[in-house]
Design a protein around this motif. Structure first.
Motif, PDB file in Angstrom:
ATOM      1  N   ASN A 165       7.741   6.966 -15.254  1.00  0.00           N
ATOM      2  CA  ASN A 165       6.447   7.203 -14.615  1.00  0.00           C
ATOM      3  C   ASN A 165       5.817   5.914 -14.101  1.00  0.00           C
ATOM      4  OD1 ASN A 165       6.620   9.929 -15.147  1.00  0.00           O
ATOM      5  ND2 ASN A 165       5.378   9.826 -17.011  1.00  0.00           N
ATOM      6  N   ILE A 166       6.437   4.774 -14.421  1.00  0.00           N
ATOM      7  CA  ILE A 166       5.918   3.487 -13.945  1.00  0.00           C
ATOM      8  C   ILE A 166       6.832   3.003 -12.819  1.00  0.00           C
ATOM      9  CG2 ILE A 166       5.324   1.124 -14.570  1.00  0.00           C
ATOM     10  CD1 ILE A 166       4.922   2.088 -17.443  1.00  0.00           C
ATOM     11  N   LEU A 167       6.346   3.120 -11.608  1.00  0.00           N
ATOM     12  CA  LEU A 167       7.147   2.798 -10.426  1.00  0.00           C
ATOM     13  C   LEU A 167       6.885   1.371  -9.978  1.00  0.00           C
ATOM     14  CD1 LEU A 167       6.468   6.103  -8.436  1.00  0.00           C
ATOM     15  CD2 LEU A 167       8.433   5.594  -9.912  1.00  0.00           C
ATOM     16  N   LYS A 168       7.934   0.571  -9.924  1.00  0.00           N
ATOM     17  CA  LYS A 168       7.808  -0.799  -9.407  1.00  0.00           C
ATOM     18  C   LYS A 168       7.976  -0.734  -7.896  1.00  0.00           C
ATOM     19  CE  LYS A 168       9.399  -3.000 -13.662  1.00  0.00           C
ATOM     20  NZ  LYS A 168      10.422  -3.880 -14.288  1.00  0.00           N
ATOM     21  N   ILE A 169       6.866  -0.488  -7.221  1.00  0.00           N
ATOM     22  CA  ILE A 169       6.911  -0.270  -5.775  1.00  0.00           C
ATOM     23  C   ILE A 169       5.588  -0.717  -5.170  1.00  0.00           C
ATOM     24  CG2 ILE A 169       6.036   2.116  -5.908  1.00  0.00           C
ATOM     25  CD1 ILE A 169       8.088   2.827  -3.704  1.00  0.00           C
ATOM     26  N   THR A 170       5.653  -1.348  -4.028  1.00  0.00           N
ATOM     27  CA  THR A 170       4.431  -1.836  -3.380  1.00  0.00           C
ATOM     28  C   THR A 170       3.887  -0.777  -2.413  1.00  0.00           C
ATOM     29  OG1 THR A 170       5.598  -2.831  -1.513  1.00  0.00           O
ATOM     30  CG2 THR A 170       5.322  -4.198  -3.482  1.00  0.00           C
ATOM     31  N   HIS A 171       2.630  -0.949  -2.047  1.00  0.00           N
ATOM     32  CA  HIS A 171       2.008  -0.051  -1.073  1.00  0.00           C
ATOM     33  C   HIS A 171       2.728  -0.171   0.268  1.00  0.00           C
ATOM     34  CE1 HIS A 171      -2.048  -0.089  -3.467  1.00  0.00           C
ATOM     35  NE2 HIS A 171      -0.990   0.072  -4.233  1.00  0.00           N
ATOM     36  N   GLU A 172       3.187  -1.385   0.577  1.00  0.00           N
ATOM     37  CA  GLU A 172       3.913  -1.630   1.827  1.00  0.00           C
ATOM     38  C   GLU A 172       5.222  -0.845   1.855  1.00  0.00           C
ATOM     39  OE1 GLU A 172       4.068  -3.173   5.525  1.00  0.00           O
ATOM     40  OE2 GLU A 172       2.614  -4.034   4.141  1.00  0.00           O
ATOM     41  N   THR A 173       5.918  -0.821   0.735  1.00  0.00           N
ATOM     42  CA  THR A 173       7.185  -0.089   0.653  1.00  0.00           C
ATOM     43  C   THR A 173       6.961   1.409   0.813  1.00  0.00           C
ATOM     44  OG1 THR A 173       8.142  -1.786  -0.782  1.00  0.00           O
ATOM     45  CG2 THR A 173       9.192   0.385  -0.801  1.00  0.00           C
ATOM     46  N   ILE A 174       5.927   1.920   0.146  1.00  0.00           N
ATOM     47  CA  ILE A 174       5.606   3.350   0.278  1.00  0.00           C
ATOM     48  C   ILE A 174       5.285   3.679   1.733  1.00  0.00           C
ATOM     49  CG2 ILE A 174       3.987   5.173  -0.373  1.00  0.00           C
ATOM     50  CD1 ILE A 174       3.628   3.714  -3.068  1.00  0.00           C
ATOM     51  N   ALA A 175       4.512   2.810   2.378  1.00  0.00           N
ATOM     52  CA  ALA A 175       4.162   3.023   3.793  1.00  0.00           C
ATOM     53  C   ALA A 175       5.406   3.066   4.659  1.00  0.00           C
ATOM     54  CB  ALA A 175       3.220   1.914   4.263  1.00  0.00           C
ATOM     55  N   GLY A 176       6.389   2.210   4.344  1.00  0.00           N
ATOM     56  CA  GLY A 176       7.641   2.198   5.094  1.00  0.00           C
ATOM     57  C   GLY A 176       8.411   3.493   4.954  1.00  0.00           C
ATOM     58  N   HIS A 177       8.407   4.051   3.764  1.00  0.00           N
ATOM     59  CA  HIS A 177       9.077   5.329   3.542  1.00  0.00           C
ATOM     60  C   HIS A 177       8.402   6.454   4.322  1.00  0.00           C
ATOM     61  CE1 HIS A 177      12.207   4.622   0.598  1.00  0.00           C
ATOM     62  NE2 HIS A 177      11.394   3.853  -0.105  1.00  0.00           N
ATOM     63  N   MET A 178       7.081   6.388   4.379  1.00  0.00           N
ATOM     64  CA  MET A 178       6.324   7.535   4.858  1.00  0.00           C
ATOM     65  C   MET A 178       5.869   7.428   6.311  1.00  0.00           C
ATOM     66  SD  MET A 178       4.189   8.531   1.445  1.00  0.00           S
ATOM     67  CE  MET A 178       4.065  10.224   2.007  1.00  0.00           C
ATOM     68  N   THR A 180       3.674   5.299   7.805  1.00  0.00           N
ATOM     69  CA  THR A 180       2.235   5.124   8.017  1.00  0.00           C
ATOM     70  C   THR A 180       1.859   3.677   7.730  1.00  0.00           C
ATOM     71  OG1 THR A 180       0.069   6.078   7.512  1.00  0.00           O
ATOM     72  CG2 THR A 180       1.551   5.722   5.648  1.00  0.00           C
ATOM     73  N   ALA A 181       0.578   3.364   7.837  1.00  0.00           N
ATOM     74  CA  ALA A 181       0.108   1.997   7.592  1.00  0.00           C
ATOM     75  C   ALA A 181      -0.163   1.778   6.110  1.00  0.00           C
ATOM     76  CB  ALA A 181      -1.177   1.742   8.394  1.00  0.00           C
ATOM     77  N   ARG A 182      -0.007   0.529   5.670  1.00  0.00           N
ATOM     78  CA  ARG A 182      -0.234   0.199   4.261  1.00  0.00           C
ATOM     79  C   ARG A 182      -1.659   0.557   3.844  1.00  0.00           C
ATOM     80  NH1 ARG A 182      -2.795  -3.713   2.050  1.00  0.00           N
ATOM     81  NH2 ARG A 182      -2.931  -4.904   3.994  1.00  0.00           N
ATOM     82  N   GLU A 183      -2.619   0.339   4.741  1.00  0.00           N
ATOM     83  CA  GLU A 183      -4.010   0.606   4.410  1.00  0.00           C
ATOM     84  C   GLU A 183      -4.241   2.081   4.085  1.00  0.00           C
ATOM     85  OE1 GLU A 183      -2.962  -0.956   7.102  1.00  0.00           O
ATOM     86  OE2 GLU A 183      -3.562  -3.034   6.688  1.00  0.00           O
ATOM     87  N   VAL A 184      -3.523   2.958   4.792  1.00  0.00           N
ATOM     88  CA  VAL A 184      -3.642   4.400   4.546  1.00  0.00           C
ATOM     89  C   VAL A 184      -3.129   4.741   3.149  1.00  0.00           C
ATOM     90  CG1 VAL A 184      -2.873   6.701   5.304  1.00  0.00           C
ATOM     91  CG2 VAL A 184      -3.451   4.946   6.996  1.00  0.00           C
ATOM     92  N   VAL A 185      -1.993   4.139   2.778  1.00  0.00           N
ATOM     93  CA  VAL A 185      -1.419   4.360   1.448  1.00  0.00           C
ATOM     94  C   VAL A 185      -2.372   3.848   0.370  1.00  0.00           C
ATOM     95  CG1 VAL A 185       0.464   3.734  -0.114  1.00  0.00           C
ATOM     96  CG2 VAL A 185       0.959   4.295   2.280  1.00  0.00           C
ATOM     97  N   THR A 186      -2.889   2.640   0.559  1.00  0.00           N
ATOM     98  CA  THR A 186      -3.795   2.035  -0.427  1.00  0.00           C
ATOM     99  C   THR A 186      -5.035   2.906  -0.641  1.00  0.00           C
ATOM    100  OG1 THR A 186      -3.063  -0.201   0.113  1.00  0.00           O
ATOM    101  CG2 THR A 186      -5.213   0.008  -0.949  1.00  0.00           C
ATOM    102  N   ARG A 187      -5.597   3.403   0.454  1.00  0.00           N
ATOM    103  CA  ARG A 187      -6.788   4.241   0.363  1.00  0.00           C
ATOM    104  C   ARG A 187      -6.516   5.506  -0.443  1.00  0.00           C
ATOM    105  NH1 ARG A 187      -8.239   3.162   5.512  1.00  0.00           N
ATOM    106  NH2 ARG A 187      -7.151   4.976   6.306  1.00  0.00           N
ATOM    107  N   MET A 188      -5.376   6.150  -0.154  1.00  0.00           N
ATOM    108  CA  MET A 188      -5.058   7.402  -0.845  1.00  0.00           C
ATOM    109  C   MET A 188      -4.704   7.148  -2.314  1.00  0.00           C
ATOM    110  SD  MET A 188      -5.118  10.623  -0.433  1.00  0.00           S
ATOM    111  CE  MET A 188      -5.141  10.797   1.357  1.00  0.00           C
ATOM    112  N   LEU A 189      -4.005   6.055  -2.604  1.00  0.00           N
ATOM    113  CA  LEU A 189      -3.671   5.740  -3.997  1.00  0.00           C
ATOM    114  C   LEU A 189      -4.944   5.447  -4.805  1.00  0.00           C
ATOM    115  CD1 LEU A 189      -0.462   3.519  -3.649  1.00  0.00           C
ATOM    116  CD2 LEU A 189      -0.609   5.796  -4.683  1.00  0.00           C
ATOM    117  N   ARG A 190      -5.896   4.798  -4.178  1.00  0.00           N
ATOM    118  CA  ARG A 190      -7.170   4.543  -4.883  1.00  0.00           C
ATOM    119  C   ARG A 190      -7.904   5.850  -5.173  1.00  0.00           C
ATOM    120  NH1 ARG A 190      -8.979  -0.717  -1.286  1.00  0.00           N
ATOM    121  NH2 ARG A 190      -7.796  -2.278  -2.485  1.00  0.00           N
ATOM    122  N   TYR A 191      -7.814   6.775  -4.239  1.00  0.00           N
ATOM    123  CA  TYR A 191      -8.386   8.105  -4.473  1.00  0.00           C
ATOM    124  C   TYR A 191      -7.669   8.785  -5.642  1.00  0.00           C
ATOM    125  CZ  TYR A 191      -9.073  13.126  -3.933  1.00  0.00           C
ATOM    126  OH  TYR A 191      -9.321  14.449  -4.181  1.00  0.00           O
TER     127      TYR A 191
END
Length: 219
Positions: A165-178, A180-191
């Protein structure tokens, strides 16, 4: 284990075809992060994963990535041998997501066997159909599914793949998979964090409430 035990239709090949494949299959080891194939490479060849994980993605003119699919043990990558298929016009990048061992079969070798064997031709068409189905499914997700649901699904899938359940992954990497922009990922993860579904730290995303994520994904 040798090549013959990994190639799905090995027993349906003639002894001569088996010999040609075994003789031409080159075992290659690559480190995590290695780009194995991209648009600047003329034709890498067919890839058969022995162990590890590969990621296939496309890159926009602005440099934004989106993952098309991932390949695991015993999976075959045909897009890396796209020179065999004149109808494939888009450029695809194949990258090792983990340290990976794979066999590489030259496009010429595979094409030669495919032309003389209906079994291999049918098998190849099935792989292509499966990959295109995955890409079409992805396009449907992007067009019709809200980002919060897509991100919940991605995090749950990563937990399953990594068995933690502990993923060693950056917001930038998630954005690359999906795609979209890193800022979009960061905003949603904070939510998600505010809702108690994840806990964020530098370079990690900890999933703290899988049930909530699953409910969000399925709503």
């Amino acid at each position: 284990m040798d090549f013959s035990s990994y190639f799905p239709i090995w027993n349906k090949l003639t002894p001569t075809q088996q010999q040609i494949l075994e003789r031409n299959a080159v075992l290659r080891k690559v480190d995590k992060g290695t780009v194995i194939h991209n648009g600047t490479v003329e034709c890498t060849g067919l890839l058969l994963v022995r162990s590890g994980q590969l990621r296939a993605y496309i890159l926009s003119d602005e440099g934004r990535e989106i993952s098309l699919y991932r390949l695991f043990d015993r999976d075959i990558c045909l897009f890396s041998a796209s020179c065999m298929m004149n109808s494939i016009q888009f450029e695809i990048t194949i990258e090792a997501q983990k340290d990976t061992t794979m066999w590489v079969i030259s496009a010429d070798t595979y094409q030669r066997i495919m032309k003389e064997s209906a079994v291999v031709a049918n098998f190849t068409n099935e792989i292509m159909a499966t990959r295109f189905s995955e890409v079409m499914w992805l396009m449907e997700q992007i067009m019709w599914k809200s980002f919060d649901k897509r991100l919940a699904e991605f995090l749950l899938e990563e937990c399953s793949l990594e068995e933690t359940n502990i993923l060693k992954i950056t917001h930038e990497t998630i954005a690359g998979h999906m795609g979209t922009a890193r800022e979009v990922v960061t905003r949603m993860l904070r939510y998600f964090q505010n809702e108690g579904m994840v806990r964020l730290a530098r370079g990690t995303v900890e999933v703290t409430d899988k049930i909530k994520l699953e409910q969000l994904q399925n709503d």
